[in-house]
Write a protein that holds these residues in place. Structure first.
Motif, short mmCIF file in Angstrom:
data_model
loop_
_atom_site.label_atom_id
_atom_site.label_comp_id
_atom_site.label_asym_id
_atom_site.label_seq_id
_atom_site.Cartn_x
_atom_site.Cartn_y
_atom_site.Cartn_z
N GLY A 158 26.77 3.21 3.27
CA GLY A 158 26.39 2.29 2.44
C GLY A 158 27.43 1.83 1.27
N GLY A 159 28.19 2.85 0.84
CA GLY A 159 29.23 2.54 -0.16
C GLY A 159 30.47 1.91 0.37
N THR A 212 18.87 -7.67 2.61
CA THR A 212 19.58 -6.73 1.52
C THR A 212 18.28 -6.01 0.43
OG1 THR A 212 19.51 -8.68 -0.04
CG2 THR A 212 21.27 -8.27 1.39
N ALA A 213 17.15 -5.77 1.08
CA ALA A 213 16.32 -5.10 0.26
C ALA A 213 16.54 -3.53 0.51
CB ALA A 213 14.90 -5.38 0.96
N ASP A 214 15.83 -2.79 -0.55
CA ASP A 214 16.41 -1.42 -0.43
C ASP A 214 15.79 -0.88 1.15
OD1 ASP A 214 17.10 -1.23 -3.08
OD2 ASP A 214 15.07 -0.59 -4.02
N GLY A 215 16.68 0.06 1.29
CA GLY A 215 16.43 0.59 2.69
C GLY A 215 16.81 -0.19 4.11
N ASN A 216 17.55 -1.40 3.53
CA ASN A 216 18.08 -2.24 4.66
C ASN A 216 19.67 -2.35 4.54
OD1 ASN A 216 15.02 -4.33 4.46
ND2 ASN A 216 15.44 -2.76 6.65
N TYR A 217 20.03 -3.64 4.45
CA TYR A 217 21.58 -3.51 4.31
C TYR A 217 21.84 -3.59 2.67
CZ TYR A 217 26.38 -5.12 4.92
OH TYR A 217 27.65 -5.16 5.10
N PRO A 218 22.95 -2.82 2.40
CA PRO A 218 23.82 -1.92 3.36
C PRO A 218 23.27 -0.49 3.22
CG PRO A 218 25.05 -2.25 1.22
CD PRO A 218 23.79 -2.95 1.10
N GLY A 219 22.57 -0.17 2.33
CA GLY A 219 22.17 1.53 2.35
C GLY A 219 22.62 1.80 0.83
N ASP A 220 22.15 3.14 0.75
CA ASP A 220 22.49 3.68 -0.48
C ASP A 220 23.81 4.82 -0.21
OD1 ASP A 220 21.25 5.73 1.28
OD2 ASP A 220 20.32 6.95 -0.60
N GLN A 221 24.17 5.29 -1.16
CA GLN A 221 25.37 5.98 -1.47
C GLN A 221 25.27 7.36 -2.48
OE1 GLN A 221 29.22 4.42 -3.66
NE2 GLN A 221 27.83 2.47 -3.71
N VAL A 222 26.27 8.26 -2.14
CA VAL A 222 26.21 9.23 -3.16
C VAL A 222 27.50 9.57 -3.85
CG1 VAL A 222 24.37 10.37 -2.10
CG2 VAL A 222 26.44 10.92 -1.42
N ALA A 223 27.89 10.31 -4.90
CA ALA A 223 29.11 10.47 -5.41
C ALA A 223 29.67 11.52 -4.61
CB ALA A 223 29.07 10.84 -6.71
N SER A 224 31.07 11.47 -4.44
CA SER A 224 31.58 12.56 -3.75
C SER A 224 32.85 13.06 -4.28
CB SER A 224 32.07 12.03 -2.09
OG SER A 224 32.90 13.02 -1.59
N ASP A 225 33.14 14.32 -4.20
CA ASP A 225 34.39 15.13 -4.76
C ASP A 225 35.63 14.55 -3.94
OD1 ASP A 225 33.16 16.07 -6.74
OD2 ASP A 225 32.73 17.88 -5.82
N ASN A 226 35.37 14.00 -2.63
CA ASN A 226 36.58 13.75 -1.77
C ASN A 226 36.86 12.19 -2.07
OD1 ASN A 226 36.37 16.25 -0.18
ND2 ASN A 226 34.10 15.76 0.35
N TRP A 227 38.09 11.78 -1.54
CA TRP A 227 38.53 10.65 -1.81
C TRP A 227 37.66 9.71 -0.73
CZ3 TRP A 227 40.49 6.90 1.79
CH2 TRP A 227 40.95 5.89 1.43
N PRO A 228 37.28 8.48 -0.86
CA PRO A 228 37.76 7.58 -2.19
C PRO A 228 36.37 7.73 -3.12
CG PRO A 228 36.64 6.39 -0.61
CD PRO A 228 36.74 7.82 0.16
N GLY A 229 35.80 8.78 -3.52
CA GLY A 229 34.88 9.14 -4.20
C GLY A 229 33.33 8.80 -4.06
N PHE A 230 32.94 8.33 -2.84
CA PHE A 230 31.58 8.17 -2.47
C PHE A 230 31.52 8.89 -0.97
CE2 PHE A 230 33.63 4.26 -0.89
CZ PHE A 230 33.12 4.12 0.33
N THR A 235 19.63 6.22 3.30
CA THR A 235 18.57 5.21 3.88
C THR A 235 19.51 3.88 4.23
OG1 THR A 235 18.37 4.28 1.68
CG2 THR A 235 16.74 5.97 2.55
N GLY A 236 18.98 2.99 5.06
CA GLY A 236 19.87 1.81 5.12
C GLY A 236 20.65 1.56 6.24
N VAL A 237 21.12 0.48 6.74
CA VAL A 237 21.94 0.01 7.93
C VAL A 237 23.17 1.02 7.96
CG1 VAL A 237 22.94 -1.50 9.20
CG2 VAL A 237 21.02 -2.09 8.10
N CYS A 238 24.04 0.70 7.12
CA CYS A 238 25.63 1.45 7.15
C CYS A 238 25.42 2.89 7.34
CB CYS A 238 26.22 1.13 5.96
SG CYS A 238 26.70 -0.88 6.26
#
Length: 370
Positions: A158-159, A212-230, A235-238
């Motif tokens: 999603g990110g 573009t509702a929650d759970g559809n497009y694009p979806g959620d993301q989480v922070a990452s210690d790896n490049w590029p940071g997400f 949930t969600g399409v992507c």
């Protein structure tokens, strides 16, 4: 009008959700499965994109197109991305059951190509036509052999969606005022430069049907210690196409193996070994800063991965035909419809009088070993 003359729409209430389908007027609902073709669209689109090809296939076939959840007229139910694209494929299964279709020939475009491959892993199919399909290993974050680059699938999901494009979907933006407007994205990403059509407004409306509702497009993301940071969320399409959730390379072991036609354009900017929608390739180009290099974050070789898996499928006894259309982009069904329909009729083993028997006009490169 978004529906063409000769195409009808109706909503089916299934045990999972309400599903919108497009059908061709006059098609016989008692047509046997071996003459039934089901179209599945890709991301940021809907069944509307299939109308021209539905109308021009032979009229002794039954053809229909399904809106996936969160698109078109189908219920905008949330998507559990940890199941990969199984929410989509399970929705198709109950839809076909409601229609009394035990099996059929399936056609999938882009993300829809991944959906029909997942469907084939779980249900019997008669043939598969894959139009510019996503890699069997998902979208982004893998090496050529399908192995994941990071444990959290950094840079995928999603990110990776452009937030301005998402906002313009939400705002129902019909303009071409910015590169991120749906109309501009259609012109630059879905088709090649110079392609024109009187139906562009319909295709843009199809894109704008994306929820573009929650759970559809694009979806959620989480922070990452790896490049590029997400990294990919849950949930969600992507996120359905993140490699930790999606892997349909198991088609190699299918038994029986349905025949497969793989149709793709050589100028596709979305599904490519050098995809402009792959964060790692954008990093290599310097568009996304601080790229850590090809050893850490190589661009995904999407087309090569598909070819590798389909070569293995063929080596294991399956029938595969690759049709590479020179100079065609992500949407061969729009840019080279005659060649696309010819591929469908060939893989389903059609015998009869085609509705549009004109010979193909574009270059077709057949790379099957047959």
């Amino acid at each position: 009008m978004t529906l063409f003359d000769g195409i009808t729409a109706r909503v089916l209430d299934t045990s999972r959700l309400s599903v919108n389908i497009l059908e061709r007027e006059g098609d016989d609902p008692n047509t046997p499965p071996e003459r039934t073709v089901v179209f599945i669209h890709g991301n940021a689109s809907s069944a509307l994109f299939w109308q021209e090809n539905m109308l021009h296939l032979p009229h002794d076939l039954r053809v229909l197109a399904i809106d996936l959840r969160g698109y078109g007229g189908t219920e905008h139910a949330p998507i559990d991305a940890t199941r990969g694209v199984r929410d989509f494929s399970d929705d198709i299964a109950v839809t076909l059951e409601e229609l009394g279709i035990p099996t059929a020939h399936l056609v999938g475009w882009s993300m829809g190509g991944g959906v029909v491959l997942q469907y084939a892993l779980d249900h019997p199919v008669l043939s598969l036509t894959l139009l510019s399909p996503i890699s069997p290993y998902g979208f982004g974050g893998t090496r050529r052999d399908g192995s994941r680059l990071t444990d959290d699938d950094a840079g995928t999901g999603g990110g990776a969606a452009n937030p301005d494009f998402v906002q313009r979907l939400n705002d129902h933006d019909l303009t071409a005022d910015a590169p991120t407007s749906p109309r501009s994205v259609f012109r630059s990403g879905y088709v090649t430069s110079g392609y024109t059509t009187e139906h562009e407004d319909v295709w843009v409306e199809s894109m704008l049907s994306t929820s573009t509702a929650d759970g559809n497009y694009p979806g959620d993301q989480v922070a990452s210690d790896n490049w590029p940071g997400f990294a990919a969320g849950t949930t969600g399409v992507c996120n359905t196409m993140a490699p930790k959730h999606f892997d349909v390379s198991g088609i190699v072991d299918l038994n029986p193996k349905p025949p497969i036609a793989w149709v793709h354009g050589t100028a596709d900017p979305i599904v490519s070994d050098t995809s402009f929608y792959d964060y790692n390739y954008l990093g290599q180009l310097g568009i996304v800063p601080d790229w850590p290099g090809a050893e850490v974050a190589p661009p995904q070789e999407m087309v090569s991965q598909t070819r590798d898996v389909l070569d293995a499928y063929r080596a294991a006894g399956g029938e595969v035909t690759e049709i590479a259309l020179e100079g065609v982009g992500h949407s061969a069904h729009l840019e080279a419809p005659g060649e696309f329909r010819h591929a469908i009729l060939t893989v389903i083993g059609y015998v009869g009088t085609p509705a549009n028997p004109s010979p193909p006009t574009e270059t077709i490169i057949l790379k099957s070993e047959d």
